[in-house]
Design a protein around this motif. Structure first.
Motif, PDB file in Angstrom:
ATOM      1  N   VAL A 118      34.763  16.810  12.439  1.00 46.89           N
ATOM      2  CA  VAL A 118      35.377  18.098  12.125  1.00 46.89           C
ATOM      3  C   VAL A 118      35.143  19.022  13.307  1.00 46.89           C
ATOM      4  O   VAL A 118      34.006  19.185  13.759  1.00 46.89           O
ATOM      5  CB  VAL A 118      34.764  18.717  10.847  1.00 46.89           C
ATOM      6  CG1 VAL A 118      35.395  20.076  10.551  1.00 46.89           C
ATOM      7  CG2 VAL A 118      34.905  17.778   9.661  1.00 46.89           C
ATOM      8  N   GLU A 119      36.216  19.582  13.826  1.00 47.98           N
ATOM      9  CA  GLU A 119      36.109  20.563  14.903  1.00 47.98           C
ATOM     10  C   GLU A 119      36.466  21.920  14.326  1.00 47.98           C
ATOM     11  O   GLU A 119      37.471  22.050  13.613  1.00 47.98           O
ATOM     12  CB  GLU A 119      37.026  20.186  16.065  1.00 47.98           C
ATOM     13  CG  GLU A 119      36.606  18.894  16.729  1.00 47.98           C
ATOM     14  CD  GLU A 119      37.533  18.450  17.848  1.00 47.98           C
ATOM     15  OE1 GLU A 119      38.453  19.223  18.211  1.00 47.98           O
ATOM     16  OE2 GLU A 119      37.351  17.336  18.341  1.00 47.98           O
ATOM     17  N   PHE A 120      35.626  22.912  14.622  1.00 51.03           N
ATOM     18  CA  PHE A 120      35.859  24.243  14.074  1.00 51.03           C
ATOM     19  C   PHE A 120      35.254  25.301  14.987  1.00 51.03           C
ATOM     20  O   PHE A 120      34.448  25.010  15.861  1.00 51.03           O
ATOM     21  CB  PHE A 120      35.271  24.362  12.661  1.00 51.03           C
ATOM     22  CG  PHE A 120      33.771  24.256  12.581  1.00 51.03           C
ATOM     23  CD1 PHE A 120      32.977  25.400  12.534  1.00 51.03           C
ATOM     24  CD2 PHE A 120      33.142  23.014  12.537  1.00 51.03           C
ATOM     25  CE1 PHE A 120      31.596  25.312  12.443  1.00 51.03           C
ATOM     26  CE2 PHE A 120      31.756  22.914  12.449  1.00 51.03           C
ATOM     27  CZ  PHE A 120      30.975  24.060  12.406  1.00 51.03           C
ATOM     28  N   THR A 121      35.682  26.526  14.769  1.00 52.98           N
ATOM     29  CA  THR A 121      35.139  27.678  15.466  1.00 52.98           C
ATOM     30  C   THR A 121      34.540  28.588  14.408  1.00 52.98           C
ATOM     31  O   THR A 121      35.123  28.766  13.337  1.00 52.98           O
ATOM     32  CB  THR A 121      36.241  28.425  16.246  1.00 52.98           C
ATOM     33  OG1 THR A 121      36.807  27.526  17.197  1.00 52.98           O
ATOM     34  CG2 THR A 121      35.687  29.639  16.969  1.00 52.98           C
ATOM     35  N   ALA A 122      33.357  29.144  14.714  1.00 55.97           N
ATOM     36  CA  ALA A 122      32.703  30.031  13.756  1.00 55.97           C
ATOM     37  C   ALA A 122      31.903  31.090  14.501  1.00 55.97           C
ATOM     38  O   ALA A 122      31.580  30.934  15.679  1.00 55.97           O
ATOM     39  CB  ALA A 122      31.794  29.230  12.833  1.00 55.97           C
ATOM     40  N   GLY A 123      31.575  32.145  13.800  1.00 58.52           N
ATOM     41  CA  GLY A 123      30.758  33.219  14.344  1.00 58.52           C
ATOM     42  C   GLY A 123      31.291  34.570  13.915  1.00 58.52           C
ATOM     43  O   GLY A 123      32.467  34.705  13.585  1.00 58.52           O
ATOM     44  N   ILE A 124      30.417  35.550  13.901  1.00 58.37           N
ATOM     45  CA  ILE A 124      30.808  36.898  13.501  1.00 58.37           C
ATOM     46  C   ILE A 124      31.857  37.433  14.459  1.00 58.37           C
ATOM     47  O   ILE A 124      32.846  38.018  14.041  1.00 58.37           O
ATOM     48  CB  ILE A 124      29.580  37.825  13.454  1.00 58.37           C
ATOM     49  CG1 ILE A 124      28.597  37.345  12.376  1.00 58.37           C
ATOM     50  CG2 ILE A 124      29.997  39.270  13.189  1.00 58.37           C
ATOM     51  CD1 ILE A 124      27.265  38.060  12.394  1.00 58.37           C
ATOM     52  N   GLY A 125      31.644  37.261  15.751  1.00 56.89           N
ATOM     53  CA  GLY A 125      32.612  37.688  16.756  1.00 56.89           C
ATOM     54  C   GLY A 125      32.194  38.952  17.477  1.00 56.89           C
ATOM     55  O   GLY A 125      31.658  39.879  16.871  1.00 56.89           O
ATOM     56  N   ALA A 126      32.419  38.963  18.785  1.00 57.54           N
ATOM     57  CA  ALA A 126      32.116  40.139  19.599  1.00 57.54           C
ATOM     58  C   ALA A 126      32.865  41.339  19.028  1.00 57.54           C
ATOM     59  O   ALA A 126      34.017  41.228  18.635  1.00 57.54           O
ATOM     60  CB  ALA A 126      32.512  39.901  21.047  1.00 57.54           C
ATOM     61  N   GLY A 127      32.219  42.458  18.982  1.00 56.08           N
ATOM     62  CA  GLY A 127      32.828  43.653  18.414  1.00 56.08           C
ATOM     63  C   GLY A 127      32.654  43.757  16.913  1.00 56.08           C
ATOM     64  O   GLY A 127      32.887  44.810  16.328  1.00 56.08           O
ATOM     65  N   ASN A 128      32.258  42.671  16.255  1.00 57.57           N
ATOM     66  CA  ASN A 128      32.026  42.678  14.810  1.00 57.57           C
ATOM     67  C   ASN A 128      30.557  42.506  14.447  1.00 57.57           C
ATOM     68  O   ASN A 128      30.209  42.521  13.273  1.00 57.57           O
ATOM     69  CB  ASN A 128      32.833  41.562  14.139  1.00 57.57           C
ATOM     70  CG  ASN A 128      34.317  41.781  14.261  1.00 57.57           C
ATOM     71  OD1 ASN A 128      34.810  42.879  14.073  1.00 57.57           O
ATOM     72  ND2 ASN A 128      35.036  40.736  14.617  1.00 57.57           N
ATOM     73  N   VAL A 129      29.709  42.311  15.455  1.00 62.71           N
ATOM     74  CA  VAL A 129      28.279  42.136  15.199  1.00 62.71           C
ATOM     75  C   VAL A 129      27.754  43.460  14.632  1.00 62.71           C
ATOM     76  O   VAL A 129      27.999  44.524  15.215  1.00 62.71           O
ATOM     77  CB  VAL A 129      27.520  41.746  16.484  1.00 62.71           C
ATOM     78  CG1 VAL A 129      26.030  41.652  16.231  1.00 62.71           C
ATOM     79  CG2 VAL A 129      28.060  40.420  17.030  1.00 62.71           C
ATOM     80  N   PRO A 130      27.064  43.425  13.487  1.00 63.08           N
ATOM     81  CA  PRO A 130      26.560  44.667  12.892  1.00 63.08           C
ATOM     82  C   PRO A 130      25.711  45.481  13.871  1.00 63.08           C
ATOM     83  O   PRO A 130      24.957  44.918  14.674  1.00 63.08           O
ATOM     84  CB  PRO A 130      25.725  44.188  11.709  1.00 63.08           C
ATOM     85  CG  PRO A 130      26.328  42.869  11.345  1.00 63.08           C
ATOM     86  CD  PRO A 130      26.755  42.257  12.662  1.00 63.08           C
ATOM     87  N   ALA A 131      25.834  46.801  13.782  1.00 62.04           N
ATOM     88  CA  ALA A 131      25.144  47.711  14.698  1.00 62.04           C
ATOM     89  C   ALA A 131      23.638  47.479  14.718  1.00 62.04           C
ATOM     90  O   ALA A 131      22.999  47.573  15.777  1.00 62.04           O
ATOM     91  CB  ALA A 131      25.455  49.153  14.326  1.00 62.04           C
ATOM     92  N   LYS A 132      23.051  47.150  13.563  1.00 59.05           N
ATOM     93  CA  LYS A 132      21.595  46.912  13.529  1.00 59.05           C
ATOM     94  C   LYS A 132      21.210  45.715  14.383  1.00 59.05           C
ATOM     95  O   LYS A 132      20.159  45.717  15.005  1.00 59.05           O
ATOM     96  CB  LYS A 132      21.110  46.700  12.101  1.00 59.05           C
ATOM     97  CG  LYS A 132      21.036  47.963  11.285  1.00 59.05           C
ATOM     98  CD  LYS A 132      20.293  47.746   9.986  1.00 59.05           C
ATOM     99  CE  LYS A 132      21.112  46.944   9.011  1.00 59.05           C
ATOM    100  NZ  LYS A 132      20.510  46.851   7.682  1.00 59.05           N
ATOM    101  N   LEU A 133      22.064  44.700  14.410  1.00 57.60           N
ATOM    102  CA  LEU A 133      21.741  43.513  15.205  1.00 57.60           C
ATOM    103  C   LEU A 133      21.897  43.793  16.695  1.00 57.60           C
ATOM    104  O   LEU A 133      21.113  43.299  17.508  1.00 57.60           O
ATOM    105  CB  LEU A 133      22.601  42.332  14.769  1.00 57.60           C
ATOM    106  CG  LEU A 133      22.450  41.910  13.309  1.00 57.60           C
ATOM    107  CD1 LEU A 133      23.289  40.675  13.020  1.00 57.60           C
ATOM    108  CD2 LEU A 133      20.997  41.666  12.945  1.00 57.60           C
ATOM    109  N   VAL A 134      22.893  44.586  17.058  1.00 55.70           N
ATOM    110  CA  VAL A 134      23.056  44.983  18.459  1.00 55.70           C
ATOM    111  C   VAL A 134      21.852  45.827  18.880  1.00 55.70           C
ATOM    112  O   VAL A 134      21.288  45.631  19.960  1.00 55.70           O
ATOM    113  CB  VAL A 134      24.379  45.744  18.675  1.00 55.70           C
ATOM    114  CG1 VAL A 134      24.480  46.262  20.105  1.00 55.70           C
ATOM    115  CG2 VAL A 134      25.573  44.856  18.345  1.00 55.70           C
ATOM    116  N   GLN A 135      21.424  46.745  18.012  1.00 58.68           N
ATOM    117  CA  GLN A 135      20.261  47.575  18.331  1.00 58.68           C
ATOM    118  C   GLN A 135      19.001  46.723  18.445  1.00 58.68           C
ATOM    119  O   GLN A 135      18.169  46.960  19.331  1.00 58.68           O
ATOM    120  CB  GLN A 135      20.067  48.673  17.279  1.00 58.68           C
ATOM    121  CG  GLN A 135      18.894  49.591  17.542  1.00 58.68           C
ATOM    122  CD  GLN A 135      18.991  50.351  18.856  1.00 58.68           C
ATOM    123  OE1 GLN A 135      20.078  50.584  19.373  1.00 58.68           O
ATOM    124  NE2 GLN A 135      17.859  50.723  19.414  1.00 58.68           N
ATOM    125  N   ALA A 136      18.848  45.736  17.602  1.00 60.64           N
ATOM    126  CA  ALA A 136      17.693  44.841  17.695  1.00 60.64           C
ATOM    127  C   ALA A 136      17.701  44.120  19.044  1.00 60.64           C
ATOM    128  O   ALA A 136      16.647  43.968  19.683  1.00 60.64           O
ATOM    129  CB  ALA A 136      17.699  43.837  16.537  1.00 60.64           C
TER     130      ALA A 136
END
Length: 174
Positions: A118-136
């Motif tokens: 199975v080939e797939f793409t996954a992830g929240i995506g740049a620009g969609n990462v929650p602000a708390k995680l970017v701040q962390a």
């Protein structure tokens, strides 16, 4: 199924300019390479603690049957589902025969397989990462930048707040 990264993530969790501003290192370029390394490590740290893929990334899953769950792989998009039958023929499954249901791959009408891919793409995506995680991630970069020469007991502990910011974003929360 064994899931392996099949390509590079797209985008960035934290830009170099943002990290440099947070580290108060915007006025010079001497430490750019060092800070870029900290950015990659901080994004990886946050991703590992959250147990969730942050950036859209291609993956390939292989195994003896279609037994694939997407916990920790948010927003999965399937690009190819195939299998090898009992006679050794590789068969690509028509997209109308598979779906993701309750976070698991469901393949209809396939009965005898010796291996599955199975080939797939996954992830929240740049620009969609929650602000708390970017701040962390920012806080981790600044911590490592300021404490890069720490000795004795090792590096100072993870900055206060980082673990709290990522705790609620573990993969089971998505």
């Amino acid at each position: 199924m064994l899931i392996e990264q099949a390509g590079e993530p797209v985008g960035e969790v934290l830009s170099r300019n943002d990290a440099k501003a947070h580290c108060r290192a915007s006025d010079f370029d001497d430490d750019d390479t060092l800070i870029e390394g900290y950015i990659l490590a901080a994004a990886e740290y946050v991703q590992d603690v959250c147990q969730t893929i942050l950036l859209r990334t291609p993956f390939k899953a292989t195994g003896p049957r279609f037994n694939l769950g997407f916990t920790g792989f948010p927003r999965p998009e399937l690009s190819s589902v195939s299998y090898v039958d009992d006679l050794g023929a590789t068969i690509t499954v028509d997209p109308s025969q598979y779906e993701i249901c309750k976070g698991r791959l469901v393949v209809h009408g396939v009965t005898s397989i010796t291996s599955a891919t199975v080939e797939f793409t996954a992830g929240i995506g740049a620009g969609n990462v929650p602000a708390k995680l970017v701040q962390a991630a920012r806080m981790m970069v600044a911590h490592w930048y300021a404490n890069r020469e720490a000795s004795g007991e090792g590096l100072a502990p993870v900055p206060l707040g980082v673990r709290d910011m990522v705790a609620l974003h573990r993969s089971f929360a998505f």
